[in-house]
Design a protein around this motif. Sequence first.
Motif, PDB file in Angstrom:
ATOM      1  N   LEU A  64       0.832  -1.206   0.000  1.00 31.24           N
ATOM      2  CA  LEU A  64       0.000   0.000   0.000  1.00 31.24           C
ATOM      3  C   LEU A  64       0.866   1.256   0.000  1.00 31.24           C
ATOM      4  CD1 LEU A  64      -2.825  -0.951   2.544  1.00 31.24           C
ATOM      5  CD2 LEU A  64      -2.849  -1.129   0.048  1.00 31.24           C
ATOM      6  N   GLY A  65       1.923   1.242   0.808  1.00 31.17           N
ATOM      7  CA  GLY A  65       2.791   2.404   0.910  1.00 31.17           C
ATOM      8  C   GLY A  65       3.488   2.731  -0.396  1.00 31.17           C
ATOM      9  N   VAL A  66       3.990   1.725  -1.073  1.00 28.07           N
ATOM     10  CA  VAL A  66       4.658   1.942  -2.359  1.00 28.07           C
ATOM     11  C   VAL A  66       3.687   2.541  -3.368  1.00 28.07           C
ATOM     12  CG1 VAL A  66       5.701   0.767  -4.340  1.00 28.07           C
ATOM     13  CG2 VAL A  66       6.414   0.163  -2.026  1.00 28.07           C
ATOM     14  N   PHE A  67       2.455   2.049  -3.387  1.00 27.18           N
ATOM     15  CA  PHE A  67       1.462   2.530  -4.345  1.00 27.18           C
ATOM     16  C   PHE A  67       1.180   4.016  -4.154  1.00 27.18           C
ATOM     17  CE2 PHE A  67      -3.009   3.492  -5.301  1.00 27.18           C
ATOM     18  CZ  PHE A  67      -3.028   3.220  -6.660  1.00 27.18           C
ATOM     19  N   GLU A  68       0.873   4.432  -2.941  1.00 26.37           N
ATOM     20  CA  GLU A  68       0.495   5.827  -2.724  1.00 26.37           C
ATOM     21  C   GLU A  68       1.654   6.784  -2.994  1.00 26.37           C
ATOM     22  OE1 GLU A  68       0.034   7.136   1.579  1.00 26.37           O
ATOM     23  OE2 GLU A  68      -0.027   4.968   1.860  1.00 26.37           O
ATOM     24  N   ILE A  69       2.874   6.379  -2.633  1.00 25.89           N
ATOM     25  CA  ILE A  69       4.033   7.246  -2.866  1.00 25.89           C
ATOM     26  C   ILE A  69       4.303   7.398  -4.358  1.00 25.89           C
ATOM     27  CG2 ILE A  69       6.541   7.400  -2.574  1.00 25.89           C
ATOM     28  CD1 ILE A  69       6.125   6.139   0.211  1.00 25.89           C
ATOM     29  N   LEU A  70       4.239   6.288  -5.099  1.00 28.55           N
ATOM     30  CA  LEU A  70       4.494   6.349  -6.542  1.00 28.55           C
ATOM     31  C   LEU A  70       3.479   7.242  -7.253  1.00 28.55           C
ATOM     32  CD1 LEU A  70       5.534   2.697  -7.510  1.00 28.55           C
ATOM     33  CD2 LEU A  70       6.967   4.749  -7.452  1.00 28.55           C
ATOM     34  N   ILE A  71       2.209   7.127  -6.884  1.00 30.67           N
ATOM     35  CA  ILE A  71       1.175   7.934  -7.533  1.00 30.67           C
ATOM     36  C   ILE A  71       1.450   9.420  -7.337  1.00 30.67           C
ATOM     37  CG2 ILE A  71      -1.263   8.594  -7.471  1.00 30.67           C
ATOM     38  CD1 ILE A  71      -0.679   5.961  -8.906  1.00 30.67           C
ATOM     39  N   PHE A  72       1.755   9.822  -6.106  1.00 34.49           N
ATOM     40  CA  PHE A  72       1.960  11.247  -5.853  1.00 34.49           C
ATOM     41  C   PHE A  72       3.291  11.746  -6.402  1.00 34.49           C
ATOM     42  CE2 PHE A  72      -1.834  11.189  -3.435  1.00 34.49           C
ATOM     43  CZ  PHE A  72      -2.228  12.510  -3.315  1.00 34.49           C
ATOM     44  N   LEU A  73       4.296  10.894  -6.476  1.00 29.93           N
ATOM     45  CA  LEU A  73       5.554  11.310  -7.096  1.00 29.93           C
ATOM     46  C   LEU A  73       5.373  11.506  -8.597  1.00 29.93           C
ATOM     47  CD1 LEU A  73       8.325   9.228  -5.270  1.00 29.93           C
ATOM     48  CD2 LEU A  73       7.910  11.700  -5.134  1.00 29.93           C
ATOM     49  N   VAL A  74       4.651  10.614  -9.249  1.00 29.44           N
ATOM     50  CA  VAL A  74       4.365  10.771 -10.674  1.00 29.44           C
ATOM     51  C   VAL A  74       3.577  12.055 -10.909  1.00 29.44           C
ATOM     52  CG1 VAL A  74       3.065   9.821 -12.624  1.00 29.44           C
ATOM     53  CG2 VAL A  74       4.487   8.310 -11.221  1.00 29.44           C
ATOM     54  N   PHE A  75       2.581  12.296 -10.079  1.00 30.81           N
ATOM     55  CA  PHE A  75       1.780  13.517 -10.187  1.00 30.81           C
ATOM     56  C   PHE A  75       2.675  14.743 -10.008  1.00 30.81           C
ATOM     57  CE2 PHE A  75      -2.423  15.642  -8.645  1.00 30.81           C
ATOM     58  CZ  PHE A  75      -2.491  16.338  -9.845  1.00 30.81           C
ATOM     59  N   ALA A  76       3.585  14.701  -9.044  1.00 27.66           N
ATOM     60  CA  ALA A  76       4.490  15.828  -8.787  1.00 27.66           C
ATOM     61  C   ALA A  76       5.361  16.113 -10.007  1.00 27.66           C
ATOM     62  CB  ALA A  76       5.355  15.538  -7.564  1.00 27.66           C
ATOM     63  N   VAL A  77       5.881  15.056 -10.634  1.00 22.27           N
ATOM     64  CA  VAL A  77       6.709  15.227 -11.833  1.00 22.27           C
ATOM     65  C   VAL A  77       5.885  15.868 -12.948  1.00 22.27           C
ATOM     66  CG1 VAL A  77       7.948  14.001 -13.651  1.00 22.27           C
ATOM     67  CG2 VAL A  77       8.302  13.371 -11.266  1.00 22.27           C
ATOM     68  N   LEU A  78       4.644  15.443 -13.134  1.00 24.28           N
ATOM     69  CA  LEU A  78       3.772  16.034 -14.149  1.00 24.28           C
ATOM     70  C   LEU A  78       3.512  17.509 -13.863  1.00 24.28           C
ATOM     71  CD1 LEU A  78       1.130  13.171 -14.583  1.00 24.28           C
ATOM     72  CD2 LEU A  78       2.982  13.777 -16.160  1.00 24.28           C
ATOM     73  N   LEU A  79       3.298  17.842 -12.605  1.00 22.31           N
ATOM     74  CA  LEU A  79       3.054  19.235 -12.222  1.00 22.31           C
ATOM     75  C   LEU A  79       4.271  20.108 -12.508  1.00 22.31           C
ATOM     76  CD1 LEU A  79       1.237  18.674  -8.803  1.00 22.31           C
ATOM     77  CD2 LEU A  79       0.190  19.577 -10.891  1.00 22.31           C
TER      78      LEU A  79
END
Length: 494
Positions: free
Chosen positions: A163-178
């Motif tokens: 669960l932890g890996v999933f949530e961190i990856l999603i927000f890191l990808v979003f951060a890179v897009l931003l």
Amino acid sequence: MHEERTGTLRRDAVGLREVLFQSVTAMAPAAAVAASIPAGAAFAGGSLPLAVLIALVACLFTASCVAELARELPAAGSVATYAARGLHPTVGFLVGWGYVFVEMLVPPLLLLQLGFTAAGTLHEEWSSYPADLWWPWSLAGAGIIAVAGYLGVRASARFGTVLGVFEILIFLVFAVLLIGKAGDANTLSVFGTSHTADGYAGISGVFAGSVYTVLAFAGFEAAAPLAEETRDPRRTMHRAVLGAALGIGLFYVITTYAMTVYFGPDRFAKFGASGAASWDGVARASFGLFWVLVFLAVINSTIANANACANVSTRTAFALARIRVLPRLLATLHPRHRSPVAGIALQTLVAVGAVLGLGFGYDPVTAFLLLATVIVTVVVGVYIVVNLACTGYFLRAGRAAVKPVRHLLFPVLGIAAFIPALLTAAGLPVFDFVTELTAPVSYAGPIVGVWMAAGVAVLLLLMRRHPERIAETARVHLDASEPAGPRQDGAVPR
């Protein structure tokens, strides 16, 4: 089902990866980024990345103290054992009493958030879904956590890791897009004081924002109660606590920077946890269906956090029950999984009772705020005591063991960082940015006071009838031959 009332937790069941994510998920990184940290934007505005960076440095002082004690004292009692060794067994008992109480309230807190987030989002997408039909989601989450805990620390910790890996990856990808979409708007000025909110100019706005941000770091110590189930616990605990605080702190800095430069530093004072000016709102408006992943990451974060804190509460309760300062029943272990099944059953009952009782008695959001205030008030108080215990432990260990920076300076700085956070969480308007609490959230103080008063009464009774049990709060059970208290020469056993 046959169960044992005596025995030990499963030794060497998990390693660094699992206990690291025990602390990581207890910090609820996705939920913190989306909901907790934006509270500081009302003060720090577009300088919120600087406020987060300051909060990270401040929290690392206390994380260092916890890591030092976790290495020396690998015990399921964690903060209770640290306080008992560093200060006095009576203090250890009271810390354990308060810590078990609030850690049992964290799962219902997160299950409420799971419920109203899922129901609200479904209602927004399909108006036919009732916005007030939140409770089935909360109960489903409670069931998942109970099953994971019953199957033992290995299953529960690995579940948390995924669960932890999933949530961190999603927000890191979003951060890179931003950051990519921000283009020329990327600027290091957000790490200065020029973008603070109106009325909170300069460093005062940054400081106010950092106080609210500090509260998002709570949970970095959650690895410590798994010490007796961890391989090479002295080394692993130290690395997990510090690694979680530093790693997730940098994650907070990166994600906050990304949203600030994308949204606009001079508009960021209006950014919040919901609506168009929020992580969910930005995802919906600018990134199409990516908002679904953000939504799932937040839902995921609530379950992961609840799972991690259920581990904390049941292990701490087990540690206090085996020395009989809590009911002996809570030391019951499953014969095969070695999980504290009675503690898990109690945790589940508390979670379901608090979710339904408070959720229907008020509403799920108000119940969430009430529980959050109770929890943060006690947890921040525990951090302050643990800082003191770090100094006390190493001073008692002898001059040769004392490292002035880690054992004297860092505890003082850690206390200085968390006192404003404690006042803010309690709603005491010592600073002009602290909002006085209103009912029913203001009931948090009396609730904590009544619980701790009951703890004092139990302590006095035990000291009169069974003083040896209080002394046992200082024992590290991995070291079977170790005495519970300091040696005759005044040094603490290592």
